[in-house]
Design an enzyme around this catalytic site. Structure first.
Site, PDB file in Angstrom:
ATOM      1  N   LYS A 113       0.608   4.644   1.945  1.00 54.75           N
ATOM      2  CA  LYS A 113       1.460   5.775   2.337  1.00 54.75           C
ATOM      3  C   LYS A 113       0.867   6.558   3.502  1.00 54.75           C
ATOM      4  CE  LYS A 113       4.521   6.263  -1.508  1.00 54.75           C
ATOM      5  NZ  LYS A 113       5.366   7.075  -2.359  1.00 54.75           N
ATOM      6  N   LYS A 195       7.525  -4.101  -1.586  1.00 49.35           N
ATOM      7  CA  LYS A 195       8.034  -3.509  -2.816  1.00 49.35           C
ATOM      8  C   LYS A 195       9.318  -2.720  -2.548  1.00 49.35           C
ATOM      9  CE  LYS A 195       6.613   0.501  -4.542  1.00 49.35           C
ATOM     10  NZ  LYS A 195       7.314   1.410  -5.447  1.00 49.35           N
ATOM     11  N   LYS A 198      12.329   3.753  -2.782  1.00 48.64           N
ATOM     12  CA  LYS A 198      13.391   4.715  -2.438  1.00 48.64           C
ATOM     13  C   LYS A 198      13.302   5.142  -0.989  1.00 48.64           C
ATOM     14  CE  LYS A 198      12.753   7.224  -6.614  1.00 48.64           C
ATOM     15  NZ  LYS A 198      11.371   7.653  -6.391  1.00 48.64           N
TER      16      LYS A 198
HETATM   17  P1  ATP Z   1       9.069   6.387  -3.316  1.00 46.37           P
HETATM   18  O1  ATP Z   1       9.656   5.364  -2.421  1.00 46.37           O
HETATM   19  O2  ATP Z   1       9.715   7.723  -3.229  1.00 46.37           O
HETATM   20  O3  ATP Z   1       7.572   6.428  -3.286  1.00 46.37           O
HETATM   21  P2  ATP Z   1       9.465   4.609  -5.561  1.00 46.37           P
HETATM   22  O4  ATP Z   1      10.768   3.961  -5.374  1.00 46.37           O
HETATM   23  O5  ATP Z   1       8.227   3.819  -5.272  1.00 46.37           O
HETATM   24  O6  ATP Z   1       9.447   5.962  -4.786  1.00 46.37           O
HETATM   25  P3  ATP Z   1       8.665   6.241  -7.877  1.00 46.37           P
HETATM   26  O7  ATP Z   1       9.438   7.448  -8.128  1.00 46.37           O
HETATM   27  O8  ATP Z   1       7.349   6.439  -7.177  1.00 46.37           O
HETATM   28  O9  ATP Z   1       9.471   5.125  -7.048  1.00 46.37           O
HETATM   29  O10 ATP Z   1       8.453   5.470  -9.227  1.00 46.37           O
HETATM   30  C1  ATP Z   1       9.134   5.654 -10.449  1.00 46.37           C
HETATM   31  C2  ATP Z   1       8.820   4.493 -11.360  1.00 46.37           C
HETATM   32  O11 ATP Z   1       9.430   3.311 -10.848  1.00 46.37           O
HETATM   33  C3  ATP Z   1       7.317   4.177 -11.462  1.00 46.37           C
HETATM   34  O12 ATP Z   1       7.010   3.840 -12.796  1.00 46.37           O
HETATM   35  C4  ATP Z   1       7.131   2.983 -10.572  1.00 46.37           C
HETATM   36  O13 ATP Z   1       6.055   2.167 -10.964  1.00 46.37           O
HETATM   37  C5  ATP Z   1       8.456   2.264 -10.757  1.00 46.37           C
HETATM   38  N1  ATP Z   1       8.782   1.457  -9.590  1.00 46.37           N
HETATM   39  C6  ATP Z   1       8.961   1.914  -8.329  1.00 46.37           C
HETATM   40  N2  ATP Z   1       9.274   0.905  -7.509  1.00 46.37           N
HETATM   41  C7  ATP Z   1       9.290  -0.229  -8.275  1.00 46.37           C
HETATM   42  C8  ATP Z   1       9.572  -1.608  -7.992  1.00 46.37           C
HETATM   43  N3  ATP Z   1       9.880  -2.013  -6.775  1.00 46.37           N
HETATM   44  N4  ATP Z   1       9.521  -2.488  -9.010  1.00 46.37           N
HETATM   45  C9  ATP Z   1       9.220  -2.072 -10.268  1.00 46.37           C
HETATM   46  N5  ATP Z   1       8.944  -0.798 -10.595  1.00 46.37           N
HETATM   47  C10 ATP Z   1       8.979   0.127  -9.618  1.00 46.37           C
END
Ligand code: ATP
Ligand code: LTN
Length: 329
Positions: A113, A195, A198
């Site tokens: 990040k 990965k 969001k």
């Molecule tokens: P951001 O992009 O805002 O960092 P994010 O999409 O990575 O967000 P988080 O809010 O950080 O999501 O994560 C919420 C939950 O979803 C966490 O338990 C995280 O491990 C899970 N998660 C996020 N992305 C994935 C993915 N691609 N596959 C499986 N689990 C995920």
């Protein structure tokens, strides 16, 4: 036997996607009868990268509605907003006096990040995992259901709790990560080596849980695949491996069973078509419940307040014990 306490968090940083759903939220919903459940909208974590205040405010409420629509039941689980319980910030300070710079520097999410940030990297992005440790430890959590990407942060939390207990006495419960077999790491459909997230822009990157059937179809059908036709999970072919992983997560099948299911497929097109149908049906109830809930934001705000009121005394007691153990307060 002591009752399990499940705690997990999600950042209100954009539209919830199937990675969040299969990696985390589905487990939260499924386990609600087996433990005490506390779920947190981690708005303070969201501030570690730039946010527009009004947009953030809206996303906090929208994320809450998605979670209730996904099946988080206020009769069984507490859902609250992190910044509504001041103890999260307070315990972060005490834990940051236990954490070392070296261990925070090893966090892969910080490395990724901080590289993605143009301009200044905020100090909060660096200490992010300490706030996450505070979230977890405040509630005497035994299990933390998260996707694979958060495992390192839960390990850090365990380490901080153990260090603290070794120096100051038994204050914290040592939590375990709970990572699902399928769906723990869903990759972007536009680029299966990254990965699903969001905060990645582009309409073909993620399938959002509120996407219409047409949007789901467009994204899945345009998913990047690999050369070849064999429907087999193989690290050298991340595109089809990701589609099989999503199929497994959505149906509850193993990856091997997914491969067997598609043994007669005439190519990736067949896999994609079936995946569209399954995702549309899996997400339909969530989308319908969301439409009902979104017409009543007042009730959702009230539920969040009740959630915070219910968990605050637990958090407050833990902070008092931690302060006292360290010789302050
Ligand atoms: P951001 O992009 O805002 O960092 P994010 O999409 O990575 O967000 P988080 O809010 O950080 O999501 O994560 C919420 C939950 O979803 C966490 O338990 C995280 O491990 C899970 N998660 C996020 N992305 C994935 C993915 N691609 N596959 C499986 N689990 C995920
Ligand atoms: N860091 C997590 C969100 C998060 C969390 C938590 C998850 C913050 N606090 C406590 C589990 C437990 C993320 O980026 N997904």
């Amino acid at each position: 036997m002591a009752r399990s306490v499940v705690f997990s968090g999600i950042q209100p940083t954009g539209a919830i996607h199937i990675g969040n759903y299969f990696g985390a939220i589905k487990q939260w919903v499924a386990g609600q009868d087996d433990a005490e459940n506390i779920f947190c909208l981690v708005d303070m974590h969201a501030l570690t990268v730039p946010q527009e205040p009004d947009v953030l405010r809206g996303q906090i409420l929208e994320t809450a509605m998605v979670l209730f629509a996904a099946g988080i039941d206020p009769a069984k689980s507490r859902l609250f907003v992190q910044s509504h319980v001041r103890e999260h910030g307070e315990l972060t300070w005490y834990l940051s006096c236990v954490a070392s710079m070296g261990q925070l520097q090893r966090m892969t999410q910080f490395k990724e990040k901080s590289e993605a940030q143009r301009g200044e990297v905020r100090a909060g992005l660096f200490t992010y995992p300490v706030l996450m440790a505070a979230d977890i430890l405040l509630y005497r959590t035994t299990h933390v259901p998260v996707g694979e990407d958060q495992k390192q942060h839960v390990e850090l939390t365990r380490d901080l709790a153990q260090r603290f207990n070794a120096s100051f006495g038994d204050v914290f419960v040592i939590p375990e990560p709970a990572i699902p077999k399928a769906g723990a790491r869903i990759m972007g459909l536009d680029d299966p080596t990254k990965k699903m997230s969001k905060s990645v822009p582009g309409s073909y990157h993620a399938i959002r849980v509120l996407d219409t059937p047409e949007q789901i179809k467009k994204t899945v059908m345009s998913a990047q695949t690999d050369s070849g036709r064999d429907v087999r999970a193989d690290p050298a072919r991340p595109g089809i491996t990701n589609l099989l992983g999503i199929y497994a997560a959505a149906t509850g099948a193993s990856l091997e069973a997914a491969e067997t299911h598609f043994a007669d497929a005439r190519g990736y097109g067949d896999v994609k078509k079936e995946l569209v149908e399954i995702l549309v049906e899996t997400l339909r109830p969530l989308r319908e419940r969301y439409a009902e809930l979104s017409s009543d934001p007042t009730t959702v705000r009230e539920l969040l307040q009740q959630g915070a009121d219910a968990v605050r005394p637990i958090a407050s007691e833990t902070v008092d014990r931690a302060k006292h153990a360290m010789g302050v307060g």
